[in-house]
Scaffold this motif. Structure first.
Motif, PDB file in Angstrom:
ATOM      1  N   SER A  68       0.701  -1.180  -0.052  1.00 25.47           N
ATOM      2  CA  SER A  68       0.034   0.067  -0.041  1.00 25.47           C
ATOM      3  C   SER A  68       0.857   1.217  -0.031  1.00 25.47           C
ATOM      4  O   SER A  68       0.442   2.358  -0.342  1.00 25.47           O
ATOM      5  CB  SER A  68      -0.825   0.092   1.295  1.00 25.47           C
ATOM      6  N   GLY A  69       2.269   1.005   0.037  1.00 22.11           N
ATOM      7  CA  GLY A  69       3.020   2.189   0.217  1.00 22.11           C
ATOM      8  C   GLY A  69       4.406   1.862   0.448  1.00 22.11           C
ATOM      9  O   GLY A  69       4.680   0.828   0.914  1.00 22.11           O
ATOM     10  N   ASN A  70       5.491   2.704   0.212  1.00 20.73           N
ATOM     11  CA  ASN A  70       6.830   2.556   0.215  1.00 20.73           C
ATOM     12  C   ASN A  70       7.326   3.147   1.797  1.00 20.73           C
ATOM     13  O   ASN A  70       8.353   3.415   1.614  1.00 20.73           O
ATOM     14  CB  ASN A  70       7.445   2.836  -0.791  1.00 20.73           C
ATOM     15  N   ALA A  71       6.688   3.801   2.620  1.00 21.31           N
ATOM     16  CA  ALA A  71       6.916   4.447   3.956  1.00 21.31           C
ATOM     17  C   ALA A  71       6.298   3.688   5.011  1.00 21.31           C
ATOM     18  O   ALA A  71       5.032   3.190   4.763  1.00 21.31           O
ATOM     19  CB  ALA A  71       6.690   5.803   3.894  1.00 21.31           C
ATOM     20  N   ASP A  72       6.947   3.503   6.139  1.00 18.40           N
ATOM     21  CA  ASP A  72       6.060   3.213   7.318  1.00 18.40           C
ATOM     22  C   ASP A  72       6.616   4.039   8.538  1.00 18.40           C
ATOM     23  O   ASP A  72       7.118   4.858   8.443  1.00 18.40           O
ATOM     24  CB  ASP A  72       6.291   1.543   7.573  1.00 18.40           C
ATOM     25  N   VAL A  73       6.183   3.427   9.728  1.00 21.41           N
ATOM     26  CA  VAL A  73       6.367   4.134  10.942  1.00 21.41           C
ATOM     27  C   VAL A  73       7.422   3.664  11.836  1.00 21.41           C
ATOM     28  O   VAL A  73       7.725   4.153  12.945  1.00 21.41           O
ATOM     29  CB  VAL A  73       5.010   4.224  11.783  1.00 21.41           C
ATOM     30  N   GLY A  74       8.015   2.621  11.590  1.00 24.20           N
ATOM     31  CA  GLY A  74       9.081   2.052  12.056  1.00 24.20           C
ATOM     32  C   GLY A  74       9.045   1.043  13.267  1.00 24.20           C
ATOM     33  O   GLY A  74       9.680   0.719  13.985  1.00 24.20           O
ATOM     34  N   LEU A  75       7.666   0.621  13.213  1.00 23.03           N
ATOM     35  CA  LEU A  75       7.247  -0.585  14.203  1.00 23.03           C
ATOM     36  C   LEU A  75       7.584  -2.009  13.608  1.00 23.03           C
ATOM     37  O   LEU A  75       7.053  -2.462  12.662  1.00 23.03           O
ATOM     38  CB  LEU A  75       5.598  -0.531  14.639  1.00 23.03           C
ATOM     39  N   VAL A  76       8.080  -2.717  14.488  1.00 22.82           N
ATOM     40  CA  VAL A  76       8.253  -4.094  14.177  1.00 22.82           C
ATOM     41  C   VAL A  76       7.140  -4.952  15.564  1.00 22.82           C
ATOM     42  O   VAL A  76       7.449  -4.721  16.638  1.00 22.82           O
ATOM     43  CB  VAL A  76       9.937  -4.813  14.505  1.00 22.82           C
ATOM     44  N   GLU A 125       7.393   7.570   7.197  1.00 20.60           N
ATOM     45  CA  GLU A 125       8.558   8.037   6.611  1.00 20.60           C
ATOM     46  C   GLU A 125       9.412   6.782   5.965  1.00 20.60           C
ATOM     47  O   GLU A 125       9.414   5.783   6.305  1.00 20.60           O
ATOM     48  CB  GLU A 125       9.385   8.756   7.728  1.00 20.60           C
ATOM     49  N   ARG A 126      10.364   7.473   4.968  1.00 17.37           N
ATOM     50  CA  ARG A 126      11.272   6.390   4.513  1.00 17.37           C
ATOM     51  C   ARG A 126      12.498   6.678   5.452  1.00 17.37           C
ATOM     52  O   ARG A 126      13.127   7.815   5.205  1.00 17.37           O
ATOM     53  CB  ARG A 126      11.684   6.480   3.080  1.00 17.37           C
ATOM     54  N   VAL A 127      13.271   5.504   6.119  1.00 19.72           N
ATOM     55  CA  VAL A 127      14.286   5.894   6.830  1.00 19.72           C
ATOM     56  C   VAL A 127      15.646   5.332   6.209  1.00 19.72           C
ATOM     57  O   VAL A 127      15.504   3.989   6.120  1.00 19.72           O
ATOM     58  CB  VAL A 127      14.070   5.198   8.394  1.00 19.72           C
ATOM     59  N   ASN A 128      16.456   6.194   5.918  1.00 20.59           N
ATOM     60  CA  ASN A 128      17.569   5.848   5.388  1.00 20.59           C
ATOM     61  C   ASN A 128      18.756   5.987   6.193  1.00 20.59           C
ATOM     62  O   ASN A 128      18.661   6.493   7.228  1.00 20.59           O
ATOM     63  CB  ASN A 128      17.858   6.454   4.002  1.00 20.59           C
TER      64      ASN A 128
END
Length: 378
Positions: free
Chosen positions: A79-87, A165-168
């Motif tokens: 659905s998209g290429n960014a997320d909130v960073g939760l595992v 966000e995309r986290v790089n």
């Protein structure tokens, strides 16, 4: 016979040669319940949904992250290429945070290991497939999602808005602590970490290494072997896996051509350390190549398999579990530190776990130097 009952009857015929007699009795009971629902429930119920929900019920009551992933979530078209960073994982029926990734919106918001995600944008997560939860958290960069979070010690859940966000950034970074000590922070488990670690340690011999695996999750067994390899002897077992079949054991070893780095090592772990990072910590501890400092790790290290079904959905099934070289199960048990030091709570510039690790390495350096001097005087 209803269409739901037909579906179960076909399933029964498919596995006639594989299942014991008592299984057919259980299937007959399931068929009976489905038929009663179709004939007598107060409103008409979709038969496909009934069978799907029955399947979900079977899988969610097994230990581990077992689920049926429907076609929309099984597709690689996310659905998209960014997320909130939760595992995330399941603990009982609760969608539970394993950790949040470095630099992510979830980390900035203070979400931590053990938090329970009760709702995502107002939708209850208790009967939500993990894959659906992941998809709901993903989206276009800059968009937001609201999560309802419950934490031990809170009187009631709290709503928190997170930004996708995309986290790089690098998978690994380092910092010189002085006195010959180097801290290497792993930001995420990925391929090539072993070579990156060797590059960080190139040059004059170090008095000690602090390998920071706190809040590191994900990765697979090859990533674990790759990261552990510079610190273990060639051909050393990093972990093994066993499944349902008695006598089966898959061993995962370092390369026989690898060269071990001679550096005293302390590994930082906490409740957010999980998956491949736990495997690394367990191997280094078992072979006495490092001391572990911090907190008991989360305990997620199982072997899973995606099994495609005829309707395009996928069953995500736990088929095995990883063990440390000395035989300790990691999944659900985690890895215990040699020196327990609690994480700091609230705003603080102090890192008690790192301080304890450096103290341990300094003491080890003094002991090693004394032993070397004693050997030379003989």
């Amino acid at each position: 016979m209803t269409s739901a009952a037909v579906s179960v009857a076909v399933l029964t015929l498919t596995f006639t040669l594989a299942w014991p007699q008592e299984m057919y009795e259980h299937l007959a009971l399931l068929t009976e319940v489905l038929s009663d629902i179709q004939k007598g429930y107060v409103v008409e119920v979709d038969s496909t949904k009934l069978v799907h929900d029955a399947t979900v019920g079977m899988l969610t009551h097994l230990e581990g992250d077992n689920e049926v992933i429907d076609r929309s979530h099984a597709s690689s078209d996310r659905s998209g290429n960014a997320d909130v960073g939760l595992v995330l994982t399941r603990r009982r029926d609760d969608l539970t945070v394993v950790t949040s990734t470095d630099g992510s919106s979830a980390r900035h918001a203070g979400l931590t290991s053990g938090d329970q995600i009760e709702k995502i944008d107002g939708v209850d997560t208790r009967l939500m497939e993990n894959s659906e939860a992941v998809d709901r958290l993903r989206g276009r960069p800059g968009t937001t999602v609201a999560v309802t979070v419950m934490r031990r010690g809170w009187a009631e859940p709290r709503d928190i808005t997170l930004t996708r966000e995309r986290v790089n950034g690098p998978a690994l970074s380092s910092r010189d602590l002085g006195n010959g000590l180097l801290v290497v922070r792993v930001h995420r488990m990925t391929a090539g970490l072993g070579d990156a670690l060797r590059r960080e340690l190139a040059g004059p011999p170090r008095a000690g290494l602090v390998l920071d695996l706190r809040d590191v999750s994900g990765g697979d067994i090859s990533d674990a072997v790759n990261l552990a390899q510079p610190l273990l002897d060639p051909g050393t077992e990093v972990a093994y896996a066993t499944g349902r079949q008695a006598g089966t054991r898959d061993e995962f070893r370092t390369s026989t051509s690898a060269v071990r780095l001679e550096v005293p090592t302390a590994v930082l772990v906490n409740t957010g350390t999980s998956g491949a990072a736990e495997i690394v910590a367990g191997a280094l501890r078992d072979w006495r190549r490092a001391v572990l400092v911090g907190e008991h790790t989360f305990g997620v290290a199982d072997v899973t398999k995606n099994i495609p079904l005829s309707d395009g959905s996928v069953v995500h099934l736990t088929v095995g579990r990883y063990y440390t070289p000395k035989g300790q199960a990691i999944d659900s048990a985690g890895v215990a530190p040699d020196f327990t030091v609690a994480s700091e709570t609230g705003p603080s510039t102090k890192d008690a776990q790192l301080e304890r690790a450096t103290d341990v390495l300094k003491i080890q350096h003094v002991i090693d130097a004394h032993a070397a001097n004693a050997q030379a005087s003989r």
